[in-house]
Write an enzyme that holds these catalytic residues in place. Structure first.
Site, PDB file in Angstrom:
ATOM      1  NE  ARG A  56     -18.071 -26.912  -7.078  1.00 36.91           N
ATOM      2  CZ  ARG A  56     -19.188 -27.356  -6.497  1.00 36.91           C
ATOM      3  NH1 ARG A  56     -19.566 -26.880  -5.332  1.00 36.91           N
ATOM      4  NH2 ARG A  56     -19.922 -28.290  -7.058  1.00 36.91           N
ATOM      5  CB  CYS A 111     -26.454 -24.475   0.061  1.00 34.27           C
ATOM      6  SG  CYS A 111     -25.287 -24.410  -1.318  1.00 34.27           S
ATOM      7  CG  HIS A 142     -22.814 -23.882   3.667  1.00 35.24           C
ATOM      8  ND1 HIS A 142     -23.747 -24.854   3.901  1.00 35.24           N
ATOM      9  CD2 HIS A 142     -22.620 -23.867   2.326  1.00 35.24           C
ATOM     10  CE1 HIS A 142     -24.088 -25.409   2.748  1.00 35.24           C
ATOM     11  NE2 HIS A 142     -23.437 -24.833   1.776  1.00 35.24           N
TER      12      HIS A 142
HETATM   13  N1  GLN Z   1     -25.447 -29.098  -5.341  1.00 36.49           N
HETATM   14  C1  GLN Z   1     -25.756 -27.689  -5.225  1.00 36.49           C
HETATM   15  C2  GLN Z   1     -24.832 -26.780  -6.046  1.00 36.49           C
HETATM   16  O1  GLN Z   1     -23.698 -27.121  -6.286  1.00 36.49           O
HETATM   17  C3  GLN Z   1     -25.749 -27.291  -3.763  1.00 36.49           C
HETATM   18  C4  GLN Z   1     -24.383 -27.344  -3.134  1.00 36.49           C
HETATM   19  C5  GLN Z   1     -24.419 -27.162  -1.641  1.00 36.49           C
HETATM   20  O2  GLN Z   1     -25.440 -27.378  -0.999  1.00 36.49           O
HETATM   21  N2  GLN Z   1     -23.290 -26.817  -1.048  1.00 36.49           N
HETATM   22  O3  GLN Z   1     -25.258 -25.706  -6.432  1.00 36.49           O
END
Ligand code: GLN
Length: 238
Positions: free
Chosen positions: A129, A95, A193
């Site tokens: 998101r 990520c 994850h």
């Molecule tokens: N900050 C990054 C995004 O929002 C990674 C997020 C994360 O590692 N969960 O894309």
């Protein structure tokens, strides 16, 4: 890795990047190596410390936007990870850690931030998101079963010609173009994850195989497989 030596795992920046249980990836690699009779030594490298160059497998996790920016700056300044990868070390980047490996990624206001250039990818902000379960079919060349995991990111990632998609997305967003993650040489990047290696032991063994330089004996994966099937049944379209 010579057969009588120790497998060295390096967990990068647990103080900055370790969301959604990504540290579990380290535990899974340790356990799966030891089950095969391979001795393991793990180093946790905090962001104030230099990244050792002699590791066999490096792991870096996900995180919030600002720690992600700090981590990218420190890794670039340090240079240890670049030298380790140039030596042939394996790397799993998840990520935020995945985005950092590219040429650029989106900061907290969406501004472009320089990555560290270990993967031919570029990330920016998506329209919405991406949160939820991810299911993806791995590149058949990798010999890894269907991947499952959890994603939570704003970023979308464009793959350049220097990398191959890790998988094709079945459920979820991944890179944002129908693919999820990527790989090149011994580097794997992913939005998974879960932690990724607990849910996808095939991916863990791929990294171990690269690091050890030999096929690994099979191991009992009843519990891993049960978890994977449970998630697949829960989220896969009929
Ligand atoms: N900050 C990054 C995004 O929002 C990674 C997020 C994360 O590692 N969960 O894309």
């Amino acid at each position: 890795m010579p057969s009588d030596s120790v497998l060295r795992l390096v967990w990068i920046y647990p103080d900055l990047l370790s969301t959604y249980g990504d540290q579990g990836n380290v535990l899974v690699l340790e356990q799966r190596a030891r089950r095969r009779g391979i001795a393991v030594e793990t180093v946790h490298v905090r962001s104030a410390d230099p990244v050792p160059e002699q590791g066999d497998v490096y792991l870096i996790g996900g995180g919030e936007d600002r720690p992600q920016i700090l981590a990218a700056e420190r890794l670039r300044r340090d240079g240890g990870l670049h030298r380790a990868v140039a030596r042939g070390a394996a790397l799993l980047a998840v990520c935020a850690g995945y985005q950092i490996m590219g040429s650029t990624f989106g900061g907290e206001e969406g501004q472009p931030v320089d990555g560290i250039g270990l993967l031919d990818i570029a990330s920016g902000r998506g329209a919405a998101r991406a949160v939820g379960e991810l299911v993806a079919e791995a590149d058949p060349a990798l010999g890894v079963p269907t991947l499952t995991g959890f994603e939570n990111h704003m970023g979308v990632t464009r793959l350049g010609p220097g990398v191959r998609p890790l998988s094709r997305t079945v459920v979820g967003t991944g890179n944002g173009d129908g693919t999820e993650g990527c790989y090149a040489g011994r580097i794997v990047g992913t939005y998974l994850h879960g932690p990724a290696l607990a849910r996808n032991p095939g991916l863990a063994d791929l990294l171990l195989t690269w690091a050890v330089g030999a096929q690994l004996p099979p191991t009992d994966d009843t519990w891993f497989e049960r978890l994977r099937q449970e998630r697949l049944t829960a989220v896969r379209p009929a």
